[in-house]
Design a protein around this motif. Structure first.
Motif, PDB file in Angstrom:
ATOM      1  N   LEU A  36     -19.390 -16.605  27.018  1.00 26.40           N
ATOM      2  CA  LEU A  36     -18.137 -16.340  26.312  1.00 26.40           C
ATOM      3  C   LEU A  36     -16.972 -17.008  27.040  1.00 26.40           C
ATOM      4  CD1 LEU A  36     -16.432 -14.703  24.203  1.00 26.40           C
ATOM      5  CD2 LEU A  36     -16.387 -12.855  25.921  1.00 26.40           C
ATOM      6  N   ARG A  37     -16.123 -17.699  26.275  1.00 31.15           N
ATOM      7  CA  ARG A  37     -14.890 -18.274  26.814  1.00 31.15           C
ATOM      8  C   ARG A  37     -13.749 -17.967  25.855  1.00 31.15           C
ATOM      9  NH1 ARG A  37     -18.703 -21.602  29.041  1.00 31.15           N
ATOM     10  NH2 ARG A  37     -18.304 -22.262  31.193  1.00 31.15           N
ATOM     11  N   VAL A  38     -12.596 -17.700  26.432  1.00 32.99           N
ATOM     12  CA  VAL A  38     -11.382 -17.437  25.659  1.00 32.99           C
ATOM     13  C   VAL A  38     -10.310 -18.395  26.160  1.00 32.99           C
ATOM     14  CG1 VAL A  38      -9.682 -15.718  24.965  1.00 32.99           C
ATOM     15  CG2 VAL A  38     -12.051 -15.015  25.405  1.00 32.99           C
ATOM     16  N   ALA A  39      -9.781 -19.176  25.241  1.00 30.35           N
ATOM     17  CA  ALA A  39      -8.785 -20.200  25.598  1.00 30.35           C
ATOM     18  C   ALA A  39      -9.334 -21.121  26.681  1.00 30.35           C
ATOM     19  CB  ALA A  39      -7.484 -19.552  26.037  1.00 30.35           C
ATOM     20  N   GLY A  40     -10.628 -21.398  26.612  1.00 25.90           N
ATOM     21  CA  GLY A  40     -11.256 -22.330  27.534  1.00 25.90           C
ATOM     22  C   GLY A  40     -11.708 -21.741  28.846  1.00 25.90           C
ATOM     23  N   ASP A  41     -11.406 -20.469  29.138  1.00 22.08           N
ATOM     24  CA  ASP A  41     -11.756 -19.852  30.418  1.00 22.08           C
ATOM     25  C   ASP A  41     -12.688 -18.657  30.215  1.00 22.08           C
ATOM     26  OD1 ASP A  41     -10.168 -21.585  31.957  1.00 22.08           O
ATOM     27  OD2 ASP A  41      -8.376 -20.372  31.548  1.00 22.08           O
ATOM     28  N   GLU A  42     -13.489 -18.399  31.229  1.00 16.95           N
ATOM     29  CA  GLU A  42     -14.337 -17.210  31.204  1.00 16.95           C
ATOM     30  C   GLU A  42     -13.497 -15.976  31.503  1.00 16.95           C
ATOM     31  OE1 GLU A  42     -17.852 -17.244  33.508  1.00 16.95           O
ATOM     32  OE2 GLU A  42     -18.377 -19.318  33.033  1.00 16.95           O
ATOM     33  N   PRO A  43     -13.834 -14.826  30.910  1.00 14.25           N
ATOM     34  CA  PRO A  43     -13.141 -13.589  31.288  1.00 14.25           C
ATOM     35  C   PRO A  43     -13.349 -13.282  32.765  1.00 14.25           C
ATOM     36  CG  PRO A  43     -14.458 -13.279  29.302  1.00 14.25           C
ATOM     37  CD  PRO A  43     -14.849 -14.602  29.873  1.00 14.25           C
ATOM     38  N   LEU A  44     -12.390 -12.613  33.365  1.00 19.55           N
ATOM     39  CA  LEU A  44     -12.560 -12.102  34.717  1.00 19.55           C
ATOM     40  C   LEU A  44     -13.225 -10.736  34.598  1.00 19.55           C
ATOM     41  CD1 LEU A  44     -12.047 -12.131  37.786  1.00 19.55           C
ATOM     42  CD2 LEU A  44      -9.819 -11.078  37.318  1.00 19.55           C
ATOM     43  N   VAL A  45     -14.510 -10.669  34.940  1.00 21.35           N
ATOM     44  CA  VAL A  45     -15.272  -9.432  34.759  1.00 21.35           C
ATOM     45  C   VAL A  45     -14.985  -8.492  35.922  1.00 21.35           C
ATOM     46  CG1 VAL A  45     -17.576  -8.436  34.541  1.00 21.35           C
ATOM     47  CG2 VAL A  45     -17.040 -10.607  33.431  1.00 21.35           C
ATOM     48  N   VAL A  46     -14.554  -7.292  35.607  1.00 22.09           N
ATOM     49  CA  VAL A  46     -14.220  -6.310  36.637  1.00 22.09           C
ATOM     50  C   VAL A  46     -15.296  -5.238  36.785  1.00 22.09           C
ATOM     51  CG1 VAL A  46     -11.743  -6.659  36.435  1.00 22.09           C
ATOM     52  CG2 VAL A  46     -12.851  -4.955  34.978  1.00 22.09           C
ATOM     53  N   ILE A  62      -8.528 -11.003  30.281  1.00 22.66           N
ATOM     54  CA  ILE A  62      -8.181 -12.381  29.923  1.00 22.66           C
ATOM     55  C   ILE A  62      -6.772 -12.672  30.442  1.00 22.66           C
ATOM     56  CG2 ILE A  62      -7.905 -14.036  28.042  1.00 22.66           C
ATOM     57  CD1 ILE A  62     -10.728 -12.919  28.260  1.00 22.66           C
ATOM     58  N   ARG A  63      -6.648 -13.721  31.226  1.00 27.87           N
ATOM     59  CA  ARG A  63      -5.337 -14.168  31.675  1.00 27.87           C
ATOM     60  C   ARG A  63      -4.929 -15.371  30.841  1.00 27.87           C
ATOM     61  NH1 ARG A  63      -2.216 -10.982  34.503  1.00 27.87           N
ATOM     62  NH2 ARG A  63      -1.185 -12.802  35.426  1.00 27.87           N
ATOM     63  N   PRO A  97       2.200 -10.205  18.629  1.00 25.09           N
ATOM     64  CA  PRO A  97       0.889 -10.680  18.192  1.00 25.09           C
ATOM     65  C   PRO A  97       0.332 -11.717  19.172  1.00 25.09           C
ATOM     66  CG  PRO A  97       2.446 -10.675  16.379  1.00 25.09           C
ATOM     67  CD  PRO A  97       3.244 -10.437  17.617  1.00 25.09           C
ATOM     68  N   VAL A  98      -0.985 -11.720  19.301  1.00 29.71           N
ATOM     69  CA  VAL A  98      -1.668 -12.648  20.209  1.00 29.71           C
ATOM     70  C   VAL A  98      -2.742 -13.384  19.416  1.00 29.71           C
ATOM     71  CG1 VAL A  98      -3.143 -12.844  22.240  1.00 29.71           C
ATOM     72  CG2 VAL A  98      -1.255 -11.208  22.240  1.00 29.71           C
ATOM     73  N   ARG A  99      -2.809 -14.694  19.611  1.00 28.43           N
ATOM     74  CA  ARG A  99      -3.847 -15.511  18.980  1.00 28.43           C
ATOM     75  C   ARG A  99      -4.814 -15.965  20.073  1.00 28.43           C
ATOM     76  NH1 ARG A  99      -4.554 -18.531  14.292  1.00 28.43           N
ATOM     77  NH2 ARG A  99      -5.783 -20.443  14.547  1.00 28.43           N
ATOM     78  N   LEU A 100      -6.094 -15.685  19.884  1.00 30.09           N
ATOM     79  CA  LEU A 100      -7.122 -16.019  20.864  1.00 30.09           C
ATOM     80  C   LEU A 100      -8.085 -17.050  20.293  1.00 30.09           C
ATOM     81  CD1 LEU A 100      -8.129 -12.501  22.300  1.00 30.09           C
ATOM     82  CD2 LEU A 100      -6.545 -14.156  23.293  1.00 30.09           C
ATOM     83  N   LEU A 160     -22.524 -24.136  19.799  1.00 27.92           N
ATOM     84  CA  LEU A 160     -21.221 -23.516  19.956  1.00 27.92           C
ATOM     85  C   LEU A 160     -20.761 -22.840  18.673  1.00 27.92           C
ATOM     86  CD1 LEU A 160     -19.168 -23.412  22.326  1.00 27.92           C
ATOM     87  CD2 LEU A 160     -17.976 -25.318  21.226  1.00 27.92           C
ATOM     88  N   LEU A 161     -20.281 -21.581  18.789  1.00 30.11           N
ATOM     89  CA  LEU A 161     -19.632 -20.864  17.697  1.00 30.11           C
ATOM     90  C   LEU A 161     -18.180 -20.614  18.093  1.00 30.11           C
ATOM     91  CD1 LEU A 161     -22.341 -18.162  16.855  1.00 30.11           C
ATOM     92  CD2 LEU A 161     -22.124 -20.466  15.931  1.00 30.11           C
ATOM     93  N   ARG A 162     -17.253 -20.778  17.106  1.00 35.70           N
ATOM     94  CA  ARG A 162     -15.826 -20.684  17.403  1.00 35.70           C
ATOM     95  C   ARG A 162     -15.102 -19.765  16.427  1.00 35.70           C
ATOM     96  NH1 ARG A 162     -14.462 -27.143  18.290  1.00 35.70           N
ATOM     97  NH2 ARG A 162     -15.098 -27.255  20.489  1.00 35.70           N
ATOM     98  N   TRP A 163     -14.113 -19.049  16.951  1.00 32.87           N
ATOM     99  CA  TRP A 163     -13.241 -18.199  16.147  1.00 32.87           C
ATOM    100  C   TRP A 163     -11.792 -18.370  16.627  1.00 32.87           C
ATOM    101  CZ3 TRP A 163     -17.874 -16.794  18.053  1.00 32.87           C
ATOM    102  CH2 TRP A 163     -18.821 -16.205  17.200  1.00 32.87           C
ATOM    103  N   ALA A 164     -10.858 -18.120  15.744  1.00 34.59           N
ATOM    104  CA  ALA A 164      -9.448 -17.975  16.106  1.00 34.59           C
ATOM    105  C   ALA A 164      -9.040 -16.573  15.686  1.00 34.59           C
ATOM    106  CB  ALA A 164      -8.593 -19.028  15.416  1.00 34.59           C
TER     107      ALA A 164
END
Length: 664
Positions: A36-46, A62-63, A97-100, A160-164
């Protein structure tokens, strides 16, 4: 794990295609990559953790560019199930609003689990667009990944699968990913067509030849619960039973018969000896698992006339550098009548016993034949693995228990055969105490084995604990052991000593022996199953302090493993602030480790039923090493059974079947 499905990943939750990462079904990897990537980066898993044997949860943040301060505004939760589904939820704390831009990269090799576990995965396959997702094909089989909502783009060449996704202030959006395995009944598939990239239309239904069943087998035991002063014991009981449920499988010949697989990754199918040990250890939770396991193994038993008549097949098992491999089939053959006899004591219905009795008789016939071979040999001892020996200490213990408990089984229908078995067992006791006992200035010890020429091999290890496991007879009595009282006390002292008790459990080999290796899977590592056998045997023999020490050691180890005990872990000496180290080749979860954990906790209750005589004895450990405890949801005589133990080690039955009397 929820066999035949399972999922493997690191704590990050990202399936990278490396090692054993992936979703599996029916022993095949359905998906090896799920990144999984969001805006090109992997989530920071805590945080990544199991929430149940068949589910895991991964929490990340997500930063995004332009965010101020240390506080993340976007959180991502991944809830993954072993059956091949994953719910990915994005939650926003932003005031606008946030677009991911979300991407999931998928891939698979459709390789067999066994090959992957040995480090021989296949090449990653090419994907094609398929409905609301992607599809990969190999000979006769397809892997399919689909998603809801449908992705806006799919790049098959990149997997690859993509969503906005649009997140309103304080809102959330979810993506559900589903994987499945499909089989083609018509023969090999042509999967060499070109990969294509496409914008995916509205979802459509895929036509498949056949899907594997996704239903999880029902749990073949009662919902037992432990409440103890030491709350870690409650967690260990619950986690172990959950892991065991994840290992439950249906017999492919008779779907109503269920047994537990050996463990992940090496034994995801029926391992005869381990399945029987687990069924035996779970008898306080009912006899359904034992009955299903026994029926499944009876179908594999050698029924044709010959030298192997009555034997249950099983693989060879490495036993370390001091002896040749042993045979798990021999162990299973000797366990079969013992498990059936003890299941009867716990309340196996008479018609089930009658159905399984012929298979038990064949096991006992094999036992008598193998100990008196026409060609000679060391008559009276069971050779393992071959007709010429060696003659292992623990194998004789299994044989002795099988003979005595088997005689109990035969009493109602074959009295003469029962008497012959008891005579054989009595003769074995006499010879074993002479031939296997090594005298020394420290008080002596049992030999590990006899060679074909009668030489005694002196290495002392945890397998000697099986000499204390004599089995359950009528009236709540333990069967007589192969050792006399003085030898039993000496053995108990050796097992409780610092050379064997690591502080985390019983070492596989004494630290005083040549070849000791704390990571040796048969030469020093702690095996939960054998530690449980030792603890129960020590308690039954009256050595409660030693039994309590082993129980506490395993409980302490379980805490460091998050209450999912591995099959074995290093036998290094416990130190202040230290933690046990898992063995790199250990199964986790493992049926005998989870079953051993249940066994070691129920041992504290000292429960000994004799349902045919309508009695039950309760002999809890007077030392009460874990404090007061209450056990509910047990099963005796096919009815609920519950009891309470005080901090003084006094037992009280609170729930029992009508007409069941408390024995002495």
């Amino acid at each position: 794990m929820a066999l035949p499905a399972l999922a493997v990943s690191p704590a990050s939750g990202q399936l990278t295609g490396r090692g054993m990462d992936g979703f599996y079904r029916d022993g095949r990897r359905v998906l090896s990559r799920c990144e999984l990537r969001v805006a090109g980066d992997e989530p920071l898993v805590v945080q990544g953790r199991l929430t149940a044997a068949g589910r895991a949860r991964f929490i990340g943040t997500i930063r995004r560019a332009g965010e101020r301060g240390p506080d993340p505004e976007i959180r991502v939760d991944r809830l993954r199930s072993a059956d091949g589904t994953e719910q990915i939820t994005f939650r926003s704390s932003a005031t606008r609003p946030v677009r991911l831009a979300v991407e999931i990269r998928l891939g698979t090799d459709l390789a067999e689990l066994g090959a992957i576990a040995l480090g021989r995965p296949g090449p990653e396959l090419r994907a094609t667009v398929h409905g609301a997702g992607l599809r990969w094909s190999a000979t006769g089989v397809h892997a399919v990944a689909s998603a809801t909502p449908s992705p806006e783009d799919a790049l098959a060449s990149a997997g690859l699968l993509r969503w906005a996704l649009e997140l309103p202030p304080g809102g959330h959006r979810s993506i559900e990913l589903r994987t499945s395995l499909e089989y083609e009944p018509g023969g090999p598939l042509d999967h060499h067509g070109p990969a294509t990239d496409a914008r995916i239309p509205a979802p459509r239904t895929a036509t498949v030849a056949r899907r594997t069943r996704n239903d999880r087998p029902p749990c073949p035991w009662t919902t037992a619960r432990l409440e103890c002063d030491d709350r870690r014991a409650d967690a260990l009981m619950a986690s172990s039973l959950d892991d065991l449920h994840g290992l439950v499988m249906r017999d492919p010949v008779a779907a109503t018969d269920r047994y537990v697989a050996g463990g992940f990754p090496w034994r995801c199918g029926l391992a005869p000896a381990e399945a029987l040990w687990t069924a035996r250890m779970l008898l306080p939770l009912g006899t359904r698992l034992a009955a299903g396991t026994l029926r499944a193994l009876a179908r594999s038993q050698q029924a044709a006339p010959g030298a192997d008549f009555g034997r249950i097949p099983g693989a060879l098992r490495d036993t370390g550098p001091h002896s040749p491999p042993s045979c798990t089939g021999i162990e299973a053959t000797l366990l079969f009548p013992a498990v059936l006899a003890e299941a009867c004591r716990w309340g196996l219905p008479p018609h089930e016993t009658e159905r399984l009795l012929p298979a038990a008789e064949r096991c006992l016939t094999w036992l008598r034949r193998i100990t008196d071979p026409p060609g000679g040999g060391r008559s009276g001892y069971v050779p393992d693995p071959g007709p010429g020996g060696p003659y292992r200490c623990e194998t004789q213990a299994h044989a002795h228990r099988a003979a005595l408990l088997g005689a109990d089984l035969l009493d109602a229908c074959r009295p003469s055969d029962a008497a012959a078995l008891r005579d054989w067992a009595a003769d074995l006791r006499t010879r074993f105490r002479r031939d296997f006992w090594l005298e020394d200035p420290a008080g002596g010890r049992p030999a590990a084995l006899l060679t074909a020429d009668g030489r005694r091999v002196p290495h002392f290890g945890s397998t000697a604990a099986h000499l204390l496991d004599t089995g359950l007879l009528g009236g709540g009595r333990s069967a007589p052991g192969l050792l006399d009282a003085a030898q039993t006390d000496q053995l108990a002292g050796l097992l409780a000593g610092p050379a064997m008790d690591s502080g985390w459990g019983l070492r596989g080999l004494s630290t005083k022996e040549s070849g000791y290796n704390p990571f040796g899977h048969r030469t020093g590592a702690v095996r939960v199953h054998e530690t449980a056998v030792a603890a129960a045997g020590l308690a039954a023999a009256g050595h409660e302090q030693a039994a309590g020490s082993l129980i506490i050691g395993v409980l302490d180890a379980a805490e460091s493993f998050g209450y999912r005990l591995p099959e074995m872990y290093a036998g290094e000496q416990r130190t202040a602030g230290g933690v046990p180290v898992p063995h790199p080749a250990a199964c986790r979860p493992a049926a005998v480790a989870a079953g051993g954990a249940v066994h070691i906790l129920v041992t504290l209750a000292g429960l000994r039923p004799d349902v045919p005589s309508r009695t039950v004895s309760v002999r809890p450990l007077g030392t009460a090493p874990l404090g007061a405890m209450q056990l509910t949801g047990l099963c005796v005589a096919e009815q609920p059974f519950g009891m309470r133990i005080s901090r003084l080690g006094m037992g009280m039955v609170e729930t029992a079947a009508e007409g069941l009397q408390l024995g002495s």
